[in-house]
Design a protein around this motif. Structure first.
Motif, PDB file in Angstrom:
ATOM      1  N   ALA A 224     -36.132  38.684  -6.352  1.00 32.62           N
ATOM      2  CA  ALA A 224     -37.589  38.766  -6.483  1.00 32.62           C
ATOM      3  C   ALA A 224     -38.274  37.625  -5.738  1.00 32.62           C
ATOM      4  O   ALA A 224     -39.291  37.822  -5.064  1.00 32.62           O
ATOM      5  N   MET A 225     -37.709  36.417  -5.864  1.00 35.66           N
ATOM      6  CA  MET A 225     -38.290  35.267  -5.159  1.00 35.66           C
ATOM      7  C   MET A 225     -38.195  35.448  -3.653  1.00 35.66           C
ATOM      8  O   MET A 225     -39.138  35.120  -2.907  1.00 35.66           O
ATOM      9  N   SER A 226     -37.065  35.964  -3.189  1.00 32.52           N
ATOM     10  CA  SER A 226     -36.892  36.192  -1.747  1.00 32.52           C
ATOM     11  C   SER A 226     -37.852  37.254  -1.235  1.00 32.52           C
ATOM     12  O   SER A 226     -38.415  37.120  -0.142  1.00 32.52           O
ATOM     13  N   ALA A 227     -38.040  38.310  -2.020  1.00 34.26           N
ATOM     14  CA  ALA A 227     -38.978  39.363  -1.622  1.00 34.26           C
ATOM     15  C   ALA A 227     -40.398  38.826  -1.556  1.00 34.26           C
ATOM     16  O   ALA A 227     -41.141  39.098  -0.601  1.00 34.26           O
ATOM     17  N   ALA A 228     -40.782  38.058  -2.573  1.00 38.74           N
ATOM     18  CA  ALA A 228     -42.128  37.473  -2.576  1.00 38.74           C
ATOM     19  C   ALA A 228     -42.306  36.535  -1.388  1.00 38.74           C
ATOM     20  O   ALA A 228     -43.354  36.546  -0.715  1.00 38.74           O
ATOM     21  N   ALA A 349     -41.714  44.400  -7.153  1.00 38.30           N
ATOM     22  CA  ALA A 349     -42.706  43.527  -7.772  1.00 38.30           C
ATOM     23  C   ALA A 349     -42.853  42.243  -6.965  1.00 38.30           C
ATOM     24  O   ALA A 349     -43.964  41.722  -6.796  1.00 38.30           O
ATOM     25  N   GLY A 350     -41.726  41.737  -6.456  1.00 35.73           N
ATOM     26  CA  GLY A 350     -41.777  40.562  -5.599  1.00 35.73           C
ATOM     27  C   GLY A 350     -42.556  40.816  -4.316  1.00 35.73           C
ATOM     28  O   GLY A 350     -43.321  39.963  -3.867  1.00 35.73           O
ATOM     29  N   ILE A 351     -42.373  41.999  -3.742  1.00 34.83           N
ATOM     30  CA  ILE A 351     -43.128  42.357  -2.536  1.00 34.83           C
ATOM     31  C   ILE A 351     -44.628  42.326  -2.814  1.00 34.83           C
ATOM     32  O   ILE A 351     -45.413  41.750  -2.054  1.00 34.83           O
ATOM     33  N   ALA A 352     -45.039  42.963  -3.919  1.00 36.79           N
ATOM     34  CA  ALA A 352     -46.465  43.005  -4.266  1.00 36.79           C
ATOM     35  C   ALA A 352     -46.993  41.600  -4.545  1.00 36.79           C
ATOM     36  O   ALA A 352     -48.099  41.236  -4.104  1.00 36.79           O
ATOM     37  N   ALA A 353     -46.198  40.798  -5.250  1.00 34.04           N
ATOM     38  CA  ALA A 353     -46.623  39.434  -5.566  1.00 34.04           C
ATOM     39  C   ALA A 353     -46.739  38.587  -4.301  1.00 34.04           C
ATOM     40  O   ALA A 353     -47.676  37.781  -4.158  1.00 34.04           O
ATOM     41  N   GLY A 354     -45.790  38.764  -3.375  1.00 39.98           N
ATOM     42  CA  GLY A 354     -45.838  38.003  -2.134  1.00 39.98           C
ATOM     43  C   GLY A 354     -47.053  38.339  -1.293  1.00 39.98           C
ATOM     44  O   GLY A 354     -47.729  37.445  -0.757  1.00 39.98           O
ATOM     45  N   ALA A 355     -47.357  39.629  -1.176  1.00 41.42           N
ATOM     46  CA  ALA A 355     -48.536  40.051  -0.421  1.00 41.42           C
ATOM     47  C   ALA A 355     -49.809  39.496  -1.060  1.00 41.42           C
ATOM     48  O   ALA A 355     -50.735  39.055  -0.365  1.00 41.42           O
ATOM     49  N   ALA A 356     -49.858  39.517  -2.402  1.00 42.69           N
ATOM     50  CA  ALA A 356     -51.021  38.983  -3.108  1.00 42.69           C
ATOM     51  C   ALA A 356     -51.133  37.478  -2.917  1.00 42.69           C
ATOM     52  O   ALA A 356     -52.235  36.935  -2.734  1.00 42.69           O
ATOM     53  N   LEU A 357     -49.994  36.777  -2.953  1.00 44.23           N
ATOM     54  CA  LEU A 357     -49.998  35.331  -2.742  1.00 44.23           C
ATOM     55  C   LEU A 357     -50.535  34.985  -1.358  1.00 44.23           C
ATOM     56  O   LEU A 357     -51.367  34.075  -1.206  1.00 44.23           O
ATOM     57  N   GLY A 358     -50.065  35.716  -0.355  1.00 45.21           N
ATOM     58  CA  GLY A 358     -50.568  35.488   1.002  1.00 45.21           C
ATOM     59  C   GLY A 358     -52.063  35.705   1.088  1.00 45.21           C
ATOM     60  O   GLY A 358     -52.776  34.948   1.759  1.00 45.21           O
TER      61      GLY A 358
END
Length: 390
Positions: A224-228, A349-358
């Motif tokens: 998850a961390m890597s995906a984010a 979920a990590g993908i969505a969180a990463g996009a939101a973080l960016g």
């Protein structure tokens, strides 16, 4: 002698049948991944045809990922006692129907509804497909089986989306979407006819080879961390390459194709190595991704080094998810389909969180800030994997 000949013939038939089922699952993986990402290449066409904004069309991709993340575990749980042939036949039938409906949609909400049906089918497909494919072959080559499925899925970005985009611009946007229904139909027929019906509990890969609840949680967290981390930067990769590295738009298009090709090469190499040292492969993939993202952050203004680190990032992106999926077949504390569903759900979920973080970082800093955050998150995932076992 007749009995020996008959036995040999049965083995040949069984080998042919296993190969045909694996090929059908690979085609389905390619089709699902193409369906997920194809709207990216058709944004303007769909926007103009349906009279909605480009950002609304972008939600067709975002909503898809969120649906997969939310639905993976519940759907796997609900269908846990259903024979896998019926489950896979059902999800492939849903792929065919939803693609046809999407190709015929004349307003936005119908298209969105069809996309969500495809997403639900994909959520269950990724949970069930791995144990089914791995169970068809001997345990010592299951990593290569997962690798073959990952290569097929990666081809969606290298071949499926570019060809679908080209076809949509040459004809109309519904044409490539309808084509996906045809590909799904081939997989559906093959699976419905050739995959044996068996109780899920009795399948060879129904349970992990080395159940380990602690390892299971570690892999989920690291994945998850890597995906984010990856998608905090990847979501804004075009902006980075144009604004920071100063590549011309036409060059950026070529670099995106090269990025997809690097991903394909990465999963191809990883598939060969997974059976030998699965844990080392996972750590190496996450570490390579961290180096690629942080390298872009640190030296992205230099075009030569930017291309180098871009290829490292691309070469690791596919292998990270592929290696976590393979780990689920080993360390799953219960059923592997539930473990794979959990892995797919947390990764999305990590993908969505990463996009939101960016998106949160972008107004506060330039696009390099998103890559710094992404690189540090990925490095954190690597640290989790390297931490001593409890």
């Amino acid at each position: 002698m007749g009995g020996v000949a008959e036995s040999g013939n049965n083995q040949v038939v069984a080998r042919w049948r296993r190969s045909a089922v694996l090929a059908a699952l690979m085609l389905a993986a390619f089709t699902f991944n193409t369906a997920e990402n194809l709207p990216i290449g058709l944004l303007e066409l769909i926007s103009g045809s349906l009279g909605v904004s480009v950002s609304a069309v972008g939600l067709l991709v975002t909503g898809y990922g969120v649906a997969v993340a939310i639905a993976s575990i519940p759907l796997a749980h609900v269908t846990r006692t259903v024979p896998r042939r019926r489950v896979l036949s059902g999800v492939l039938a849903a792929l065919v129907v939803s693609s046809l409906v999407a190709s015929l949609a004349n307003h936005y909400w119908l298209l969105l509804g069809a996309r969500l049906l495809t997403a639900l089918a994909q959520a269950l497909f990724w949970a069930v497909m791995g144990p089914v494919a791995a169970g068809l072959f001997a345990p010592e080559i299951r990593g290569r089986v997962i690798g073959a499925l990952s290569v097929a899925g990666s081809l969606a970005l290298v071949v499926g989306v570019p060809v679908g985009t080209w076809l949509g611009h040459r004809a109309e946007w519904p044409v490539p979407i309808a084509t996906l229904a045809g590909l799904g139909l081939i997989s559906f027929i093959t699976i419905a006819v050739l995959l044996p019906t068996s109780h899920p509990e009795a399948e060879p890969a129904a349970y992990g080879t080395s159940p380990d609840p602690h390892r299971f949680r570690i892999v989920l967290l690291a994945g998850a961390m890597s995906a984010a981390g990856a998608f905090a930067g990847f979501t804004y990769l075009v902006k980075f390459l144009e604004d920071v590295s100063r590549f011309a738009p036409n060059t950026v298009s070529v670099l995106l194709i090269a990025f997809g090709a690097a991903c394909l090469v990465g999963v191809s190499i990883t598939g060969v190595l997974l059976d030998r040292s699965p844990r080392t492969v996972l750590i190496s993939a996450v570490a390579t991704q961290a180096v690629g993202i942080l390298g872009l952050y640190a030296t992205g203004t230099d075009q030569i080094t930017a291309v180098l680190f871009l290829m490292l990032m691309g070469g690791a992106l596919g292998p990270v998810f592929m290696a976590t999926q393979n780990e689920m077949l080993h360390c799953a504390p219960g059923r592997t389909d539930m473990a794979l569903a959990a892995n797919s759900g947390t990764y999305n979920a990590g993908i969505a969180a990463g996009a939101a973080l960016g998106a949160l970082i972008l107004p506060l800093a330039d696009v390099t800030g998103a890559f710094l955050a992404g690189g540090l998150l990925t490095a954190g995932g690597c640290a989790v994997l390297l931490a001593p076992e409890a």
